[in-house]
Design a protein around this motif. Sequence first.
Motif, PDB file in Angstrom:
ATOM      1  N   GLY A 105       0.941  -1.403  -0.092  1.00 39.11           N
ATOM      2  CA  GLY A 105       0.101   0.049  -0.047  1.00 39.11           C
ATOM      3  C   GLY A 105       0.760   1.342  -0.101  1.00 39.11           C
ATOM      4  O   GLY A 105       2.148   1.329   0.182  1.00 39.11           O
ATOM      5  N   VAL A 106       0.174   2.407  -0.502  1.00 36.29           N
ATOM      6  CA  VAL A 106       0.985   3.546  -0.362  1.00 36.29           C
ATOM      7  C   VAL A 106       0.014   4.748   0.364  1.00 36.29           C
ATOM      8  O   VAL A 106      -1.093   4.797   0.022  1.00 36.29           O
ATOM      9  CB  VAL A 106       1.296   4.155  -1.637  1.00 36.29           C
ATOM     10  CG1 VAL A 106       1.846   5.604  -1.852  1.00 36.29           C
ATOM     11  CG2 VAL A 106       2.017   3.146  -2.683  1.00 36.29           C
ATOM     12  N   PRO A 134       5.293  -9.505   4.914  1.00 37.63           N
ATOM     13  CA  PRO A 134       4.830  -8.586   3.585  1.00 37.63           C
ATOM     14  C   PRO A 134       6.515  -8.748   3.031  1.00 37.63           C
ATOM     15  O   PRO A 134       7.403  -8.417   3.731  1.00 37.63           O
ATOM     16  CB  PRO A 134       4.686  -7.419   4.350  1.00 37.63           C
ATOM     17  CG  PRO A 134       5.015  -7.514   5.688  1.00 37.63           C
ATOM     18  CD  PRO A 134       4.995  -8.781   6.275  1.00 37.63           C
ATOM     19  N   ARG A 135       6.295  -8.498   1.812  1.00 37.77           N
ATOM     20  CA  ARG A 135       7.119  -8.027   0.962  1.00 37.77           C
ATOM     21  C   ARG A 135       6.966  -7.051   0.013  1.00 37.77           C
ATOM     22  O   ARG A 135       5.903  -7.298  -0.702  1.00 37.77           O
ATOM     23  CB  ARG A 135       7.558  -9.458  -0.078  1.00 37.77           C
ATOM     24  CG  ARG A 135       7.189 -10.730   0.472  1.00 37.77           C
ATOM     25  CD  ARG A 135       8.282 -11.642   0.655  1.00 37.77           C
ATOM     26  NE  ARG A 135       7.802 -12.949   1.064  1.00 37.77           N
ATOM     27  CZ  ARG A 135       7.565 -13.610   2.074  1.00 37.77           C
ATOM     28  NH1 ARG A 135       7.389 -13.056   3.066  1.00 37.77           N
ATOM     29  NH2 ARG A 135       7.309 -15.018   2.089  1.00 37.77           N
ATOM     30  N   ALA A 162       3.435  -2.161   3.829  1.00 38.66           N
ATOM     31  CA  ALA A 162       2.860  -3.653   3.686  1.00 38.66           C
ATOM     32  C   ALA A 162       1.805  -4.044   4.730  1.00 38.66           C
ATOM     33  O   ALA A 162       2.094  -3.653   6.124  1.00 38.66           O
ATOM     34  CB  ALA A 162       4.303  -4.656   3.840  1.00 38.66           C
ATOM     35  N   VAL A 163       0.687  -4.502   4.340  1.00 38.94           N
ATOM     36  CA  VAL A 163      -0.308  -4.714   5.207  1.00 38.94           C
ATOM     37  C   VAL A 163      -0.515  -6.332   5.222  1.00 38.94           C
ATOM     38  O   VAL A 163      -0.840  -6.759   4.381  1.00 38.94           O
ATOM     39  CB  VAL A 163      -1.635  -4.193   4.762  1.00 38.94           C
ATOM     40  CG1 VAL A 163      -2.761  -4.245   5.817  1.00 38.94           C
ATOM     41  CG2 VAL A 163      -1.345  -2.698   4.524  1.00 38.94           C
ATOM     42  N   LEU A 183      -2.062  -5.536  10.430  1.00 35.95           N
ATOM     43  CA  LEU A 183      -0.886  -5.148  10.907  1.00 35.95           C
ATOM     44  C   LEU A 183       0.063  -4.365   9.932  1.00 35.95           C
ATOM     45  O   LEU A 183      -0.280  -5.018   8.688  1.00 35.95           O
ATOM     46  CB  LEU A 183       0.204  -6.319  11.418  1.00 35.95           C
ATOM     47  CG  LEU A 183      -0.176  -7.198  12.689  1.00 35.95           C
ATOM     48  CD1 LEU A 183       0.799  -8.482  12.796  1.00 35.95           C
ATOM     49  CD2 LEU A 183      -0.270  -6.340  13.872  1.00 35.95           C
ATOM     50  N   VAL A 184       0.426  -3.234  10.219  1.00 32.79           N
ATOM     51  CA  VAL A 184       0.948  -2.327   9.057  1.00 32.79           C
ATOM     52  C   VAL A 184       2.447  -2.365   9.364  1.00 32.79           C
ATOM     53  O   VAL A 184       2.917  -1.741  10.432  1.00 32.79           O
ATOM     54  CB  VAL A 184       0.355  -0.901   9.090  1.00 32.79           C
ATOM     55  CG1 VAL A 184       0.956  -0.149   7.997  1.00 32.79           C
ATOM     56  CG2 VAL A 184      -1.395  -1.090   8.919  1.00 32.79           C
ATOM     57  N   TYR A 185       3.374  -2.704   8.248  1.00 28.97           N
ATOM     58  CA  TYR A 185       4.700  -2.510   8.249  1.00 28.97           C
ATOM     59  C   TYR A 185       5.404  -1.756   7.422  1.00 28.97           C
ATOM     60  O   TYR A 185       4.809  -1.386   6.331  1.00 28.97           O
ATOM     61  CB  TYR A 185       5.164  -4.225   8.028  1.00 28.97           C
ATOM     62  CG  TYR A 185       4.976  -5.155   9.128  1.00 28.97           C
ATOM     63  CD1 TYR A 185       5.950  -5.293  10.039  1.00 28.97           C
ATOM     64  CD2 TYR A 185       3.873  -6.008   9.180  1.00 28.97           C
ATOM     65  CE1 TYR A 185       5.636  -6.242  10.912  1.00 28.97           C
ATOM     66  CE2 TYR A 185       3.562  -6.780  10.073  1.00 28.97           C
ATOM     67  CZ  TYR A 185       4.668  -6.995  11.086  1.00 28.97           C
ATOM     68  OH  TYR A 185       4.415  -8.086  12.082  1.00 28.97           O
ATOM     69  N   GLU A 186       6.697  -1.433   7.646  1.00 30.96           N
ATOM     70  CA  GLU A 186       7.210  -0.701   6.535  1.00 30.96           C
ATOM     71  C   GLU A 186       7.639  -1.802   5.351  1.00 30.96           C
ATOM     72  O   GLU A 186       7.639  -2.820   5.572  1.00 30.96           O
ATOM     73  CB  GLU A 186       8.992  -0.330   7.070  1.00 30.96           C
ATOM     74  CG  GLU A 186       9.636  -1.496   7.586  1.00 30.96           C
ATOM     75  CD  GLU A 186      11.041  -1.229   7.941  1.00 30.96           C
ATOM     76  OE1 GLU A 186      11.510  -0.062   7.567  1.00 30.96           O
ATOM     77  OE2 GLU A 186      11.554  -1.996   8.742  1.00 30.96           O
ATOM     78  N   TYR A 187       7.500  -1.189   4.214  1.00 31.20           N
ATOM     79  CA  TYR A 187       7.457  -1.837   3.040  1.00 31.20           C
ATOM     80  C   TYR A 187       9.018  -2.249   2.588  1.00 31.20           C
ATOM     81  O   TYR A 187       9.705  -1.525   2.640  1.00 31.20           O
ATOM     82  CB  TYR A 187       6.851  -1.366   1.766  1.00 31.20           C
ATOM     83  CG  TYR A 187       6.937  -2.083   0.605  1.00 31.20           C
ATOM     84  CD1 TYR A 187       6.080  -3.235   0.363  1.00 31.20           C
ATOM     85  CD2 TYR A 187       7.632  -1.851  -0.514  1.00 31.20           C
ATOM     86  CE1 TYR A 187       6.229  -4.089  -0.944  1.00 31.20           C
ATOM     87  CE2 TYR A 187       7.930  -2.394  -1.636  1.00 31.20           C
ATOM     88  CZ  TYR A 187       7.082  -3.573  -1.721  1.00 31.20           C
ATOM     89  OH  TYR A 187       7.003  -4.313  -3.005  1.00 31.20           O
ATOM     90  N   MET A 188       9.273  -3.781   2.426  1.00 27.37           N
ATOM     91  CA  MET A 188      10.611  -3.857   2.170  1.00 27.37           C
ATOM     92  C   MET A 188      10.695  -3.990   0.545  1.00 27.37           C
ATOM     93  O   MET A 188      10.157  -4.973  -0.060  1.00 27.37           O
ATOM     94  CB  MET A 188      11.050  -5.203   2.703  1.00 27.37           C
ATOM     95  CG  MET A 188      10.990  -5.266   4.263  1.00 27.37           C
ATOM     96  SD  MET A 188      12.483  -4.228   4.736  1.00 27.37           S
ATOM     97  CE  MET A 188      11.769  -2.800   4.995  1.00 27.37           C
TER      98      MET A 188
END
Length: 824
Positions: free
Chosen positions: A523-524, A823-824, A532-533, A577-582
């Motif tokens: 996501g953006v 998330p990737r 990354a969700v 869960l919302v993560y930093e996107y790798m």
Amino acid sequence: METLSLLLLSYLLLLAPNPQISHATDFINSSQIFSYGDAISSSGGRFELGFFSLGSSVKRYYVGIWYKQISVQTIVWVANRNAPILNTSQVVLKLIPPGRLLLVHGTDTNVNNSTILWSTNTSRPVRNPIAQLLDSGNLVVRDAADENPENYLWQSFDYPTHTYLPDVKFGKNFVTGKEVYFTAWKNDDDPSSGDVTMHCDPAGYPQTIIRNSTAVTYRTGPWNGLRWSGTPALSRNPIYTYNLEMDKEKVWVAYHLLRNSVYIHLTLSPAGVLQSETWVEQSKTWANYITVPLDVCDSYGICGPNGLCSIDISPVCACFDKFLPKYEGPWDRTHWSEGCFRRTPLNCSDGSDGFLLYSGMKLPDTRNSWFNKTMTLQECQKVCLNNCSCTAYTHLNISTNPGTGCLLWFDDLIDTRTLSQNGQDIYIRMAASELPVSNGGSKGNRRRDILIGSLLSAFGLTLLGLGLILYIRKKKRKEKGEMSTQQDFELPLFDLSTISRATDNFSLNNKIGEGGFGPVYKGVLEDGMEIAVKRLSKSSTQGLDEFKNEVSYIAKLQHRNLVKLLGCCIQGEEMMLVYEYMTNKSLDAFIFDSTKGKLLDWSIRFNIINGIARGLLYLHQDSRLRIIHRDLKASNVLLDNDMNPKISDFGLARSVGGNEVGANTSHVVGTHGYMSPEYAVDGLFSVKSDVFSFGVLVLEIISGKRNRGFSHQDHYHNLLGHAWMLYKKERSMELPDDHLAVSCDASQVERSVHIGLLCVQQCADDRPNMSSVVMMLANENLLLPEAKEPGFFTERRIATSEYSSSTQGGSSVNEVSISLLDPR
């Protein structure tokens, strides 16, 4: 006749013994002349003393000491740093009775007729003095017949320049007033004394302080029995030990090398940076090991009095809890120098003050402190409470559990910061009204108690009504499956509408993965941040437990090699869960792919191995929780834009308390091929289980092959067995991925294979801990023990149907565990 006399004199001079220095000696005596071109070496060949030059346009010459066996000339001490030599033709180093070492310009035997550029002093005269270069790098002047260090006439260790060598006693003698400290060079081409100095400051309680002229620019924090409080990187390790000695006569600190094969270069730069480097023989370079100041929060007093610096927030400065900025306007404009003040003044007179505990801290400046080595923490609290000027207290020494001794602060607390690892506890004094009830906040005088009682009576019905409403709401949330994340986990909450817009209403085009937890979307956000969700699948029962577990642990963890959890979205039946996107997704997408694998040369793979090791070390030793991951594998290592690794997926993680290192479970979960024998068979998991998984991962990264499903035409062993056989036959260089043939460093690869095999040894007690692994990877001169036979040496040929994600095994043949792929 006169001509004949001159010829005879010349002939006698040719026959006379040469008084200049022999290259084989390690000393200079009073009958020798040491001139340009001469050198002496320490007995073990570690150091060399001689003349060297600096400067590009105009050459300036100095007498100094450097490492002899290191190809890059690295100066560790300079004699005449403030008196350079411009012409070496008539400059000599002499040792004269009664024991003084002189650098003079002029060859006259009478020293009074020469210009003295530099000299030593002497405490007493001796008959037969020598100047000897020891294998520690210490140049000493002593009586030739007396080797007792206590009787040295002079030693360079008492007059260091910019390099902190092992065994230099750095500190102050209170009786003589003599201080040993370091002074940086003016610049890289000028070794003269610069403005930057480093002292072991004994005021209050000892700490190391770096100054630029008189201004303090950095301090290490006080000594805590293990290390300086603010330098967590200086933990116990197999390379060197630190020690502080303090009594009424002196205070000094020194470090001692445990392995002579290792070269450590610790220098103070003209910019005020203390940098520790280790020599890497293979690349013929110095590799950075530790650098301080490390970041902006290491800048002395950046947040002002009672301010707290944290590199994980923006802006970095905040006030301690229950404190407010002294001047709101400047503070909001990032002018923090005036600091903070107490929201509620202390009330020492009625004894109602108490203390709040702050954990994970670099302790404040101790120049205005007091200490006692024998007090208990309870006695320490009492002493602080009885002194109206005392503002905080803590343990003096944490080398034992529980800690010992008492350290008190008075007035404002200066230069405090949070630490991501190895931070300490500090108890800060607060007014009674600022304390929770459990800390004595309910104590007070009778008038306040009566007032509180009256207020409670007056608003009793209102509170009862509010309580009933809250109870009903809470019950409804529980029925719907909501968790009060903001209260329980202290994480930011995202609105469902925000996440929906960011992922284009969870479009299939944005789906980047799926696991036992549910689907994962890219996501953006509106500000452009990529996320990354993880979206919990409604049909996932174990995913709910995993969701709670992951939030519980990763919300409390902050490390550059751990994936960062940005927040949660919990609304109705939705849990995300919302993560930093790798950017580069997961490691397995590269190392097991014949095309993408070519993008990972050896330097990148070695950096990934080191990053994973540091992340695990943080989990096992340095985090606030002691975390065992239990599902470390290639698909749970994500790669950022610069190919830096970040460990992810804490759904199966478990924490252990205190000094525990493991536990037992009847519910074995994880991924076959990465699980240690004691965990897979007996349900025993520990930090050594993670070490086993790390070892498997190291061998996979090197070989580009999966441990699970590995096949070879000559045997039926898995990857561990194959690597073990090659190691025993000294053919480890046959293991690396074919793509690495051009880029790999052979000795580094062989060492990494060796370390990987040490980590996968059958017996958990034989495996190293992660602190040792990190040290082994960083120091190529460190000798490694022989590896023993690995666990699960031979892979059984069994039907695919035997593999499952049940409680007995945890994974399928394609290595999907019961936990979600991150998330990737």
